[in-house]
Design a protein around this motif. Structure first.
Motif, PDB file in Angstrom:
ATOM      1  N   VAL B 108      34.860  49.513  38.824  1.00  0.00           N
ATOM      2  CA  VAL B 108      33.949  48.451  39.267  1.00  0.00           C
ATOM      3  C   VAL B 108      34.773  47.367  39.980  1.00  0.00           C
ATOM      4  O   VAL B 108      35.802  46.938  39.467  1.00  0.00           O
ATOM      5  N   PRO B 109      34.331  46.917  41.174  1.00  0.00           N
ATOM      6  CA  PRO B 109      35.088  45.882  41.876  1.00  0.00           C
ATOM      7  C   PRO B 109      35.225  44.609  41.031  1.00  0.00           C
ATOM      8  O   PRO B 109      34.296  44.220  40.323  1.00  0.00           O
ATOM      9  N   GLY B 110      36.399  43.991  41.126  1.00  0.00           N
ATOM     10  CA  GLY B 110      36.660  42.792  40.331  1.00  0.00           C
ATOM     11  C   GLY B 110      35.632  41.703  40.581  1.00  0.00           C
ATOM     12  O   GLY B 110      35.239  40.983  39.645  1.00  0.00           O
ATOM     13  N   ILE B 111      35.191  41.572  41.826  1.00  0.00           N
ATOM     14  CA  ILE B 111      34.200  40.536  42.161  1.00  0.00           C
ATOM     15  C   ILE B 111      32.925  40.747  41.348  1.00  0.00           C
ATOM     16  O   ILE B 111      32.354  39.809  40.802  1.00  0.00           O
ATOM     17  N   VAL B 112      32.513  42.016  41.219  1.00  0.00           N
ATOM     18  CA  VAL B 112      31.304  42.327  40.453  1.00  0.00           C
ATOM     19  C   VAL B 112      31.508  41.954  38.990  1.00  0.00           C
ATOM     20  O   VAL B 112      30.654  41.315  38.362  1.00  0.00           O
ATOM     21  N   ILE B 113      32.676  42.326  38.438  1.00  0.00           N
ATOM     22  CA  ILE B 113      32.957  41.989  37.041  1.00  0.00           C
ATOM     23  C   ILE B 113      32.931  40.470  36.859  1.00  0.00           C
ATOM     24  O   ILE B 113      32.342  39.944  35.917  1.00  0.00           O
ATOM     25  N   GLY B 114      33.574  39.776  37.801  1.00  0.00           N
ATOM     26  CA  GLY B 114      33.658  38.324  37.708  1.00  0.00           C
ATOM     27  C   GLY B 114      32.285  37.673  37.721  1.00  0.00           C
ATOM     28  O   GLY B 114      31.957  36.866  36.841  1.00  0.00           O
ATOM     29  N   HIS B 137      39.982  38.960  31.099  1.00  0.00           N
ATOM     30  CA  HIS B 137      41.271  39.636  31.217  1.00  0.00           C
ATOM     31  C   HIS B 137      41.458  40.721  30.155  1.00  0.00           C
ATOM     32  O   HIS B 137      42.150  41.709  30.393  1.00  0.00           O
ATOM     33  N   VAL B 138      40.849  40.546  28.975  1.00  0.00           N
ATOM     34  CA  VAL B 138      40.868  41.617  27.975  1.00  0.00           C
ATOM     35  C   VAL B 138      40.173  42.854  28.557  1.00  0.00           C
ATOM     36  O   VAL B 138      40.658  43.979  28.415  1.00  0.00           O
ATOM     37  N   LEU B 139      39.067  42.607  29.263  1.00  0.00           N
ATOM     38  CA  LEU B 139      38.366  43.719  29.918  1.00  0.00           C
ATOM     39  C   LEU B 139      39.262  44.427  30.922  1.00  0.00           C
ATOM     40  O   LEU B 139      39.226  45.651  31.062  1.00  0.00           O
ATOM     41  N   LEU B 140      40.074  43.654  31.655  1.00  0.00           N
ATOM     42  CA  LEU B 140      40.961  44.244  32.663  1.00  0.00           C
ATOM     43  C   LEU B 140      42.054  45.093  32.024  1.00  0.00           C
ATOM     44  O   LEU B 140      42.465  46.118  32.559  1.00  0.00           O
ATOM     45  N   ILE B 141      42.545  44.634  30.868  1.00  0.00           N
ATOM     46  CA  ILE B 141      43.686  45.287  30.224  1.00  0.00           C
ATOM     47  C   ILE B 141      43.270  46.553  29.479  1.00  0.00           C
ATOM     48  O   ILE B 141      43.995  47.559  29.469  1.00  0.00           O
ATOM     49  N   LEU B 142      42.082  46.489  28.878  1.00  0.00           N
ATOM     50  CA  LEU B 142      41.601  47.565  28.018  1.00  0.00           C
ATOM     51  C   LEU B 142      41.782  48.972  28.605  1.00  0.00           C
ATOM     52  O   LEU B 142      42.343  49.852  27.942  1.00  0.00           O
ATOM     53  N   PRO B 143      41.327  49.225  29.835  1.00  0.00           N
ATOM     54  CA  PRO B 143      41.428  50.609  30.341  1.00  0.00           C
ATOM     55  C   PRO B 143      42.869  51.099  30.456  1.00  0.00           C
ATOM     56  O   PRO B 143      43.123  52.293  30.281  1.00  0.00           O
ATOM     57  N   VAL B 204      38.629  38.716  39.623  1.00  0.00           N
ATOM     58  CA  VAL B 204      37.805  38.394  38.452  1.00  0.00           C
ATOM     59  C   VAL B 204      37.951  36.915  38.099  1.00  0.00           C
ATOM     60  O   VAL B 204      36.976  36.207  37.854  1.00  0.00           O
ATOM     61  N   SER B 205      39.207  36.434  38.135  1.00  0.00           N
ATOM     62  CA  SER B 205      39.501  35.089  37.656  1.00  0.00           C
ATOM     63  C   SER B 205      38.815  34.015  38.482  1.00  0.00           C
ATOM     64  O   SER B 205      38.443  32.961  37.961  1.00  0.00           O
ATOM     65  N   ILE B 206      38.629  34.275  39.773  1.00  0.00           N
ATOM     66  CA  ILE B 206      38.112  33.236  40.655  1.00  0.00           C
ATOM     67  C   ILE B 206      36.737  32.751  40.200  1.00  0.00           C
ATOM     68  O   ILE B 206      36.360  31.607  40.440  1.00  0.00           O
TER      69      ILE B 206
END
Lengths: 349, 262
Positions: B108-114, B137-143, B204-206
């Protein structure tokens, strides 16, 4: 060391209609070495896992020194096990691998060290204590697995085809070493293999298994010299089977009648096997020995013995392995095959 | 040397040049003596490192990124390991679906997650930037942790656990003394990768930062909108060094090939 008894063990696997282990009863005396021998899928490994406590039987009991341990978890059975894959702890050194069992059993650090040193010296790995498993050769890893299983002074040492990954030369060396070690420390051992030579080399008792059942249990000599069923005979490497018939003390093979003095009171159709090394070739009908006529089809010189293939009038072939370096007849010429009484075995259909 | 070998070597050289030249360029520019990121540089100077390190926007956001990546790794790693055990060893339907869900942040694109996080967290009243960032960021690391741990479990011989049981270890002791230590290289590799991804993330962070808490990549982006001097190159060079250290760490412990080849 403990005396082990298996009583009517039965095990079904999920979805299986036929039992993987079917009414298996065996006894291993204290200090005895019993081998479960059979082809893959015969139930030998399933039986072994039940004894180890890694798998629950659907019926029957496991007794250690007459104590029922059937429902006791593997970690409480005081067993030592050597796995087919060896299953050494990859992140621990040789010494730490061997010390794992005593550590889990709450043995003090000082005592642990002494026991590890003693066992490593028995398996001749004294200088390798600080190595990791991946730094060792196959044979050395084998000995670590054995040391790790022995160091806990188990009631029974369980070995699941431990040598199957080794090449022939190393396997034979390890067999002799295992024989020496088990007799030296006096441990009850349960061994699983599909290799009949390995079973003959190591065991006090061999139980030949097929379709989850014990076909025959006896000393290596009994199993080899007097197999009770055709399956056991074939598994011990016997060939040269012929259909036959026993009636009132006479044995009929290939339309010829011979006197029958062997065991087997039952009458009727049966199979006979002729041991290749008990056969003898001659150009003329021998006097005083049972013999069948045939045609010599092949002669192969193999050093101390030669191998001769003889085709019988029925079209079936027998192989004779004799000390005759020269064939008594030419290829394609008629010959007689005679045999000694004890090299003929009969099996009920 | 045959023509084909020559062709192959030239091809490989061109590819490496294409991949690495921009990085080399940035590093060279960061030592520029002039005031604009020019190539070739005008003399040698460390002044832009000084400028970068004395800018409170950079140092503050770098600290935020460091704390965030560390915290997210410490929360995400146990979660990823637990999820991997469940997926690899559990006996329940829908395991494949669950694995896909856990791995979805990779696709999933980071923008969508964000955006999705911003909207959904706001709807449950969570507007605190540090908490939002941590969750994202936990979501980003998990996979990453999930993948390496699953790979580790797949090549792990269950007989090793059985051996521990026969030697007298209980379930917890097997997990603590045998299984987890044997998987340690795999877990550490996933955690290190996750850390780098978290530290590097902008997409995501933005959506999750606020005026008080911003991360380094976003601080660099906003700085570049108004300034164009070699201090950006100096920061980039430091990030390259950090990433390189991470890659070496993974390679030493686990093997990059094994990680990427799953």
């Amino acid at each position: 060391m403990a005396q082990i008894s298996l009583r009517n063990l039965t095990k079904y696997y999920p979805g299986g209609q036929v039992p993987a282990v079917d009414d298996v009863s065996l006894d291993i005396p204290a200090g005895g070495f019993l081998t479960l021998l059979g082809p893959s899928g015969c139930g030998k490994s399933s039986t072994l896992r039940i004894v180890a406590g890694l798998s629950d039987p659907d019926g029957g009991q496991v007794l250690m020194d007459r104590r029922d341990v059937t429902r006791l978890g593997a970690q409480k059975r005081n067993i030592g096990m050597v796995f087919q894959s060896l299953a050494l702890f990859p992140h621990l050194t040789v010494a730490e691998n061997v010390a794992f069992g005593p550590r889990m059993r709450g043995v003090s650090a000082a005592d642990r060290k002494a026991r590890v040193e003693r066992v490593l010296s028995i398996v001749e790995l004294t200088g390798f204590a600080q190595r990791y498993p991946h730094q060792l050769s196959g044979g050395q890893q084998q000995r670590v697995a054995l040391a790790r299983a022995m160091v806990v002074e188990p009631s029974v040492l369980i070995l699941d085809e431990p040598f199957s990954a080794l090449d022939r030369k190393l396997r034979e060396a390890m067999q002799l070493e295992l024989y020496r070690i088990t007799r030296e420390i006096g441990v009850t051992a349960l061994f699983v293999t599909h290799d009949q030579e390995e079973a003959l080399t190591l065991s006090d008792q061999i139980a030949v298994m097929n379709h989850g059942r014990v076909e025959q249990c006896g000393t290596p000599r009994e199993i080899f010299a007097a197999p009770q069923t055709r399956f056991v005979a074939e598994f011990m490497g016997l060939s040269n089977f012929l259909p036959a018939r026993i009636d009132d003390g006479s044995l009929e093979i290939e339309g010829q009648r011979f006197a029958w003095t062997g065991r087997m009171e039952t009458h009727g159709d049966c199979d006979v096997a002729l041991r290749p090394e008990g056969l003898w070739l001659s150009a003329d009908a021998p006097a005083g020995a049972p013999a069948l006529p045939g045609v010599l089809r092949q002669a192969i010189y193999q050093g101390p013995t030669s191998s001769y293939t003889v085709q019988l009038p029925s079209g079936r072939s027998l192989v004779a392995r004799t000390a005759q370096a020269e064939a008594p007849a030419a290829i394609g010429a008629p010959v007689w095959l005679s045999w000694t009484q004890d090299s003929l075995l009969a099996f009920a259909k | 040397m045959t023509g084909f070998t020559l062709f192959r070597r030239v091809g490989a050289g061109a590819l490496y040049t294409f991949l690495l030249a921009p990085l080399v360029f940035v590093i060279v520019v960061s030592f520029n003596g002039g005031t604009t990121p020019k190539f070739p540089p005008e003399g040698f100077s460390l002044q832009w490192y000084g400028v970068a390190l004395s800018n409170p926007n950079f140092t503050g956001s770098a600290l935020t990124s460091l704390v965030l990546a560390t915290a997210a790794t410490m929360v995400g790693t146990p979660l990823g390991v637990a999820a991997a055990f469940g997926i690899a060893r559990g006996r329940f339907p829908g395991k494949g679906f669950l694995e896909a869900v856990f791995l979805s942040p990779l696709i999933v694109p980071g923008i969508v997650i964000g955006v999705a996080l911003l909207v959904s967290l706001a709807s449950i009243g969570l507007r605190d930037a540090p908490i939002r960032l941590l969750i994202g960021h936990v979501l980003l690391i998990l996979p990453y942790v999930l993948r390496t741990t699953l790979a580790g479990l797949a090549s792990f011989d269950r007989a090793v656990e059985e051996a521990a049981v026969t030697l007298g270890a209980g379930r917890a002791q097997v997990l603590w003394h045998v299984t987890l230590p044997a998987l340690r290289p795999a877990i550490l590799a996933g955690a290190a990768f996750g850390f780098i991804i978290s530290f590097d993330d902008a997409a995501v962070s933005i959506f999750l930062i606020d005026a008080h808490a911003t991360t380094l990549p976003l601080a660099i982006m906003s700085y570049m909108q108004y300034n164009f001097d070699p201090s950006i190159a100096a920061i980039s060079s430091m990030l390259i060094a950090l990433t390189l250290a991470g890659a070496v760490f993974i390679e030493r412990g686990f093997g990059l090939k094994r990680f990427l080849g799953n």
